[in-house]
Design a protein around this motif. Sequence first.
Motif, mmCIF file in Angstrom:
data_model
loop_
_atom_site.group_PDB
_atom_site.id
_atom_site.type_symbol
_atom_site.label_atom_id
_atom_site.label_comp_id
_atom_site.label_asym_id
_atom_site.label_seq_id
_atom_site.Cartn_x
_atom_site.Cartn_y
_atom_site.Cartn_z
ATOM 1 N N LYS A 104 14.639 14.746 -53.521
ATOM 2 C CA LYS A 104 15.978 15.320 -53.670
ATOM 3 C C LYS A 104 16.137 16.479 -52.691
ATOM 4 O O LYS A 104 15.159 17.108 -52.286
ATOM 5 N N ASP A 105 17.385 16.762 -52.376
ATOM 6 C CA ASP A 105 17.691 17.877 -51.491
ATOM 7 C C ASP A 105 17.643 19.172 -52.316
ATOM 8 O O ASP A 105 18.243 19.249 -53.387
ATOM 9 N N ILE A 106 16.920 20.157 -51.809
ATOM 10 C CA ILE A 106 16.742 21.409 -52.558
ATOM 11 C C ILE A 106 18.085 22.098 -52.859
ATOM 12 O O ILE A 106 18.222 22.813 -53.849
ATOM 13 N N ARG A 107 19.095 21.819 -52.024
ATOM 14 C CA ARG A 107 20.414 22.423 -52.262
ATOM 15 C C ARG A 107 21.034 21.963 -53.580
ATOM 16 O O ARG A 107 21.916 22.602 -54.114
ATOM 17 N N PHE A 108 20.579 20.821 -54.088
ATOM 18 C CA PHE A 108 21.163 20.287 -55.317
ATOM 19 C C PHE A 108 20.441 20.778 -56.571
ATOM 20 O O PHE A 108 20.787 20.384 -57.677
ATOM 21 N N VAL A 109 19.425 21.611 -56.390
ATOM 22 C CA VAL A 109 18.773 22.233 -57.554
ATOM 23 C C VAL A 109 19.538 23.517 -57.863
ATOM 24 O O VAL A 109 19.583 24.433 -57.052
ATOM 25 N N ARG A 110 20.175 23.557 -59.040
ATOM 26 C CA ARG A 110 21.159 24.615 -59.305
ATOM 27 C C ARG A 110 20.650 25.753 -60.175
ATOM 28 O O ARG A 110 21.282 26.796 -60.239
ATOM 29 N N ALA A 111 19.561 25.551 -60.899
ATOM 30 C CA ALA A 111 19.032 26.616 -61.756
ATOM 31 C C ALA A 111 17.610 26.275 -62.178
ATOM 32 O O ALA A 111 17.191 25.122 -62.095
ATOM 33 N N ILE A 112 16.894 27.312 -62.620
ATOM 34 C CA ILE A 112 15.499 27.133 -63.050
ATOM 35 C C ILE A 112 15.320 27.776 -64.421
ATOM 36 O O ILE A 112 15.754 28.911 -64.642
ATOM 37 N N GLY A 113 14.711 27.043 -65.343
ATOM 38 C CA GLY A 113 14.382 27.587 -66.665
ATOM 39 C C GLY A 113 12.873 27.678 -66.803
ATOM 40 O O GLY A 113 12.170 26.708 -66.535
ATOM 41 N N MET A 114 12.368 28.860 -67.192
ATOM 42 C CA MET A 114 10.917 29.074 -67.276
ATOM 43 C C MET A 114 10.506 29.450 -68.702
ATOM 44 O O MET A 114 11.110 30.316 -69.306
ATOM 45 N N ALA A 115 9.453 28.828 -69.206
ATOM 46 C CA ALA A 115 8.885 29.229 -70.495
ATOM 47 C C ALA A 115 7.478 29.774 -70.260
ATOM 48 O O ALA A 115 6.681 29.146 -69.570
ATOM 49 N N PHE A 116 7.221 30.959 -70.817
ATOM 50 C CA PHE A 116 5.925 31.625 -70.652
ATOM 51 C C PHE A 116 5.284 31.922 -71.999
ATOM 52 O O PHE A 116 5.987 32.253 -72.943
ATOM 53 N N PRO A 117 3.963 31.897 -72.094
ATOM 54 C CA PRO A 117 3.326 32.402 -73.302
ATOM 55 C C PRO A 117 3.306 33.935 -73.252
ATOM 56 O O PRO A 117 3.325 34.500 -72.158
ATOM 57 N N GLY A 118 3.311 34.557 -74.400
ATOM 58 C CA GLY A 118 3.192 36.025 -74.435
ATOM 59 C C GLY A 118 4.523 36.722 -74.608
ATOM 60 O O GLY A 118 5.504 36.122 -75.029
ATOM 61 N N LEU A 119 4.526 38.024 -74.267
ATOM 62 C CA LEU A 119 5.708 38.847 -74.506
ATOM 63 C C LEU A 119 6.674 38.722 -73.334
ATOM 64 O O LEU A 119 6.399 39.195 -72.238
ATOM 65 N N VAL A 120 7.790 38.057 -73.573
ATOM 66 C CA VAL A 120 8.762 37.794 -72.514
ATOM 67 C C VAL A 120 10.068 38.518 -72.843
ATOM 68 O O VAL A 120 10.602 38.352 -73.932
ATOM 69 N N ASN A 121 10.545 39.331 -71.923
ATOM 70 C CA ASN A 121 11.843 39.961 -72.109
ATOM 71 C C ASN A 121 12.876 39.115 -71.366
ATOM 72 O O ASN A 121 12.971 39.166 -70.146
ATOM 73 N N ASP A 122 13.613 38.313 -72.127
ATOM 74 C CA ASP A 122 14.541 37.357 -71.496
ATOM 75 C C ASP A 122 15.702 38.074 -70.823
ATOM 76 O O ASP A 122 16.229 37.634 -69.815
ATOM 77 N N ARG A 123 16.102 39.222 -71.408
ATOM 78 C CA ARG A 123 17.267 39.928 -70.875
ATOM 79 C C ARG A 123 16.971 40.532 -69.502
ATOM 80 O O ARG A 123 17.747 40.408 -68.570
ATOM 81 N N GLU A 124 15.804 41.162 -69.385
ATOM 82 C CA GLU A 124 15.435 41.790 -68.113
ATOM 83 C C GLU A 124 14.713 40.802 -67.186
ATOM 84 O O GLU A 124 14.470 41.104 -66.025
ATOM 85 N N GLY A 125 14.323 39.664 -67.744
ATOM 86 C CA GLY A 125 13.724 38.626 -66.917
ATOM 87 C C GLY A 125 12.295 38.899 -66.481
ATOM 88 O O GLY A 125 11.893 38.547 -65.389
ATOM 89 N N PHE A 126 11.504 39.526 -67.361
ATOM 90 C CA PHE A 126 10.104 39.724 -66.972
ATOM 91 C C PHE A 126 9.134 39.400 -68.096
ATOM 92 O O PHE A 126 9.504 39.363 -69.261
ATOM 93 N N VAL A 127 7.905 39.112 -67.702
ATOM 94 C CA VAL A 127 6.829 38.907 -68.657
ATOM 95 C C VAL A 127 6.149 40.255 -68.839
ATOM 96 O O VAL A 127 5.593 40.811 -67.882
ATOM 97 N N ALA A 128 6.215 40.802 -70.051
ATOM 98 C CA ALA A 128 5.643 42.127 -70.284
ATOM 99 C C ALA A 128 4.123 42.052 -70.382
ATOM 100 O O ALA A 128 3.411 42.881 -69.839
ATOM 101 N N PHE A 129 3.657 41.030 -71.086
ATOM 102 C CA PHE A 129 2.220 40.911 -71.277
ATOM 103 C C PHE A 129 1.899 39.496 -71.749
ATOM 104 O O PHE A 129 2.504 39.006 -72.687
ATOM 105 N N SER A 130 0.979 38.857 -71.077
ATOM 106 C CA SER A 130 0.572 37.527 -71.497
ATOM 107 C C SER A 130 -0.941 37.517 -71.621
ATOM 108 O O SER A 130 -1.653 37.307 -70.652
ATOM 109 N N PRO A 131 -1.459 37.798 -72.824
ATOM 110 C CA PRO A 131 -2.895 38.019 -73.004
ATOM 111 C C PRO A 131 -3.752 36.846 -72.526
ATOM 112 O O PRO A 131 -4.867 37.050 -72.064
ATOM 113 N N ASN A 132 -3.225 35.619 -72.642
ATOM 114 C CA ASN A 132 -4.045 34.473 -72.254
ATOM 115 C C ASN A 132 -3.940 34.106 -70.778
ATOM 116 O O ASN A 132 -4.644 33.222 -70.304
#
Length: 467
Positions: free
Chosen positions: A210-238
């Motif tokens: 596929k053409d990269i231009r047609f990728v419109r968004a990315i959703g990421m799931a992380f283990p650990g403490l994730v602040n979705d509003r600020e968009g960062f992983v605070a701490f992921s012990p594993n």
Amino acid sequence: VKLDGIEFIQFLSQQNYKKLHNTSIFFHNFFSVRLLCKYLTRTMLVLKTETDLICMSNKLIINSTKGGALLKDREKASSKTVKHNNKQLVLSTVLHHGPLSRADISRITGLTRSTVSQIVNELIEEDLVEETSQKEESKGPGRRGILLKGNSQKFFVIGYDVGTLTSRVILLNINGRVVKKISFPTLRDKERLLNQIKEAIYKIIELSSKDIRFVRAIGMAFPGLVNDREGFVAFSPNLKSFFDVSIRNFLEQEFGVPVVIENNTKVMALAEKRFGKAKKASNIIVLNLGPGIGAGIVVNNELVRGKSSFAGEIGHIPVLDNGDMCSCGNRGCLESVASTKAIVRQYNKYSESKIDDLFNSEAVANRAKNGDEIALKVLKEAGKYIGKAIAICVNLFNPEMVVVSGGLSKSWDLIKQEIVDSYHQYVLKAPERDVEITVSNLGDELTAIGSAYLALNKVLYGMKSRP
Ligand SMILES: [Zn+2]
């Protein structure tokens, strides 16, 4: 009236200029009524200033006591807002009910044929909608309409599940179909992991041609403490040394598209609500039993987050006074006795034939199935603590359903009895009556698919997972 969220928006649009008085509307599959309310007021489908909107778990009450309820006041809404609303309405109608003809869309939405035609042309222009080669079935004389659906060739989102052990990436098209999926061992080191994420996204796009231009968004799931509003992983012990990482900035700079980031267990809870056994329940706990242990808590159809989105860390409640060191730095956490990692560690402590990979709890389960008594004992011991943790959750939140998922849920049959026995020992008798404890039937890719849907909703409707 019993409707879902999209049907409700359509219903409103057919009630132009009409007033609804003291109306209660029940929803059966919209995740959050409050989120719907916000969407309606922001898009001015309902004017909150003149309407008393009361949101309850699965019910929206439109109260007219404060000077009359006003629905979809087109005169007050600017023409730009109306246009925007209509466009979202047409798009969501095509995506949820498509393939549809222009006439079908007009009938469902209550918009005129010419408005629909104009909007459809715009949506085609923007690569959101495409004409299919099919035509609608003949309904008597007259021309048969061309059917429309989401543009499956030019609109994609990425769903990415950064598992402690295995990462899974999928490419989802606008119609919700998985186009490509890849999985690989996760690198547990900050710099290498960031690089791996970037490379994996490029790789899945390349593999799917596929053409990269047609990728419109990315959703990421992380283990650990994730602040979705600020968009960062605070701490992921594993994930070794993975703390305070602004993953959203990093990826937005690299790919130039919106990025949504969420804790993996919370994505699981959203997915269980949308696709799984908990579809009809309003109060659920999803217990993720893997190398880490977390709880996704849904109360009255809303995800419980807390101030910084860190709620649900049941893996770090203390269950032993002088237990083993936990990945968080404390001693005796639930995770230190019942995570898949703890199970392998316990097994290696007592067994002559060690398991090299600390994350390979399936090896313990396989040995237990083949009659290894030490393996079975270690698993059952973990089951007791898990039952205790479920009792704590039930006593605190009084859910209708507890869904057990994650790696250890595959050993459900081996440990179910211990979990249930210890649960009964510690749970209060009254909330116990309400709850069903069950194991997830959704596959391994569910977290990646759930993340892709978060990205899709964000880019299409501006919705976030945060209500
Ligand atoms: Zn801990």
